[in-house]
Every structure is written in C-alpha cells, then in structure tokens.
Design a protein around this motif. Sequence first.
Motif, PDB file in Angstrom:
ATOM      1  N   LEU A 265       0.824  -1.207   0.000  1.00 24.14           N
ATOM      2  CA  LEU A 265       0.000   0.000   0.000  1.00 24.14           C
ATOM      3  C   LEU A 265       0.861   1.261   0.000  1.00 24.14           C
ATOM      4  CD1 LEU A 265      -2.670  -1.156   2.609  1.00 24.14           C
ATOM      5  CD2 LEU A 265      -2.994  -0.973   0.132  1.00 24.14           C
TER       6      LEU A 265
ATOM      7  N   THR B 234      -2.683  -1.332  -5.279  1.00 24.17           N
ATOM      8  CA  THR B 234      -4.125  -1.275  -5.027  1.00 24.17           C
ATOM      9  C   THR B 234      -4.823  -2.620  -5.208  1.00 24.17           C
ATOM     10  OG1 THR B 234      -4.516  -0.619  -7.331  1.00 24.17           O
ATOM     11  CG2 THR B 234      -4.331   1.152  -5.698  1.00 24.17           C
TER      12      THR B 234
ATOM     13  N   VAL C 173      -8.776   0.162  -2.109  1.00 26.97           N
ATOM     14  CA  VAL C 173      -8.178  -1.058  -2.655  1.00 26.97           C
ATOM     15  C   VAL C 173      -9.160  -1.735  -3.602  1.00 26.97           C
ATOM     16  CG1 VAL C 173      -6.585  -1.544  -0.768  1.00 26.97           C
ATOM     17  CG2 VAL C 173      -8.947  -2.362  -0.624  1.00 26.97           C
TER      18      VAL C 173
END
Length: 309
Positions: free
Chosen positions: A20, A25, A55
């Motif tokens: 991250l 993602t 995400v």
Amino acid sequence: MTWGRDTDPDDAAAQLKLFLETGGTLIDTADVYGDGDAESVIGSLLDHLVPRDQVVIATKAGLTPRGWRARDGSRGNLLRSLDASLRRLGTDYVDLWQVHGYDGQTPFEETLAALDHAVTSGRVRYVGVSNFAAWQTARAATWQSAYPGRAPIVAAQMEYSLLERGIERELLPAAAALGFGVLAWSPLGRGVLTGKYRNGRPLDSRAASEHMAPFVQTYLEPRSSSIVEAVVIAAGGLGVSPLEVALAWIRDRPGVASAILGARTAGQLQGALRSEQLVLPAEIAIALDDVSAIDVGYPEREGTGYPEA
C-alpha cells in the motif's frame, strides 16, 4: 494464495503495508486459497490498514477440490461461495469476481447468469474468468455483450510468463479483439524465473514443500533452464535481479493489465516491486522473446497476425 497457510498474519500484514505504501491497489485471492484462510487474513488486515474504497479486491469461485467434482459453476455453488467470501473478507462487495475454471457439466448460460445476479445485487462490481480456454473466454465475453444489462467480462486471469506463453496463440488476440484485460498469474514461472533452483532446491522454497512441489516441478526441466539462464545473463548485464527482469518483461506485454505476485515475505515483495523502475532495453526484450518463443502454426498463425514462417 499462501496467506494463512505458508504466510502467517504478521508477515501478511508487513507485505500489505509495504504494498500500500508503494502505491499498490489490487489484492487478488480466491475462496479455496488456504481453505478460505487467505480471505480471512485479508479481511482482518483491511480493517485497520486501509479504507475499503482505496483497494481493489478480486476473488474467485468455482473450484471445488474437496467436492465430488473439481469444478462447479452452478448458480447455487457460485452465489453460495460469493456470500462466504464476503463474510471472510469483511466487506459487502468485491471489485472483481472471477469464475475460477470452466465447468463443462453446468450450462454455460447458468454460470454467466450467476455473474449477472451478483452484479445486479450489488455484491460484485465487475466480473471475469480464470483459466478458461480462449474459445471459452471468447464465448463468455460475446454472450455477455450480446444483450443489454448483462455484466461484461472485463478480465481473464491466466498463467503467463517467459516459461508459459501459451495464451499468446489465441487468448491474447481474443482479449484485444473483445476488449477485456489479462491478469497474469505466476509471472515468475512459479518462482523458477528467480533463478533460485539453478543449483538445487532450497529447503525454504516451494519446490521443497510437500504441497507445492508438484506445482513447481513443471518448470524444472531443460527448456525452462535455458530460459532461466538467459534471464540471469540479462540481469547480470543490467545490474538487477533475475526476478526484476522477468517481471519487467511480463509487465510490458501487450494486453497485460497486471501481474499477480505471490510473495512469501515482505523482503521478497520489496524485490519484486523494484521491477517497476526497470525498463528493458529493446535488444534484451527481443533476446528473451526469442529464447522463450513458442510454436505457432495453423490456424493460429493465420488469425493472429503472426508473420509467415
């Protein structure tokens, strides 16, 4: 794939945090990975590491290794599996839901209708397929685009690497013609393209693991070894790791939307992410293409734009 089995929650958390922080993602998993434990680990981590809408969560359904048949694409099984995945992931929707394999015992229209229902019910944003043959993928994509209101097939997740280029014969041309992206699983040739198996099988490797050894064994043969050597030579000349070369090659292939990595540790993942900084010189990319080229004959050569022999 290995989270909750070979990768414990603490190591998984370190990986996800690193991913991250570097701008990652897409998190891809499946209901059968670790008998559901992989999804549970992801769900537990998402609670405190990242807001859900930042995400892209992809999962799969349709494999039934403990059932009376290996694949079950029936409406009942798929939707039941989806609900279980959502519970484990701790979310009310997944961004991409993929049928994990073609089921010839279920009417094709029934499988695809389950995808439509998942989207219209709000539990799924987009749908795709995985490990389908090119004709099966093209049939699904065409069927879904033939009538307004059906959920279009947006992705096909397939094995693709310097050691496995079979999808170049028909599936990649189908993706280009029909407008869906390709997610490449095992872009490192099940770990073999890292070069770790050139002089044996490290005790901490997948090839030394009882449940993963058959998965790796496929590429521990002479043809693969010659390709690995070419990757190692290229990496030495560029001053990078073989892993970075292999990932840069797959990243730049036409039609590939993303490469799905299965790192065991944060250190492995960090090494893989360095490939984003690497641009392969044209002469090296061409050399790797040549050494790993697959046979393409009739009728694929005539229908995919390959030059005449």
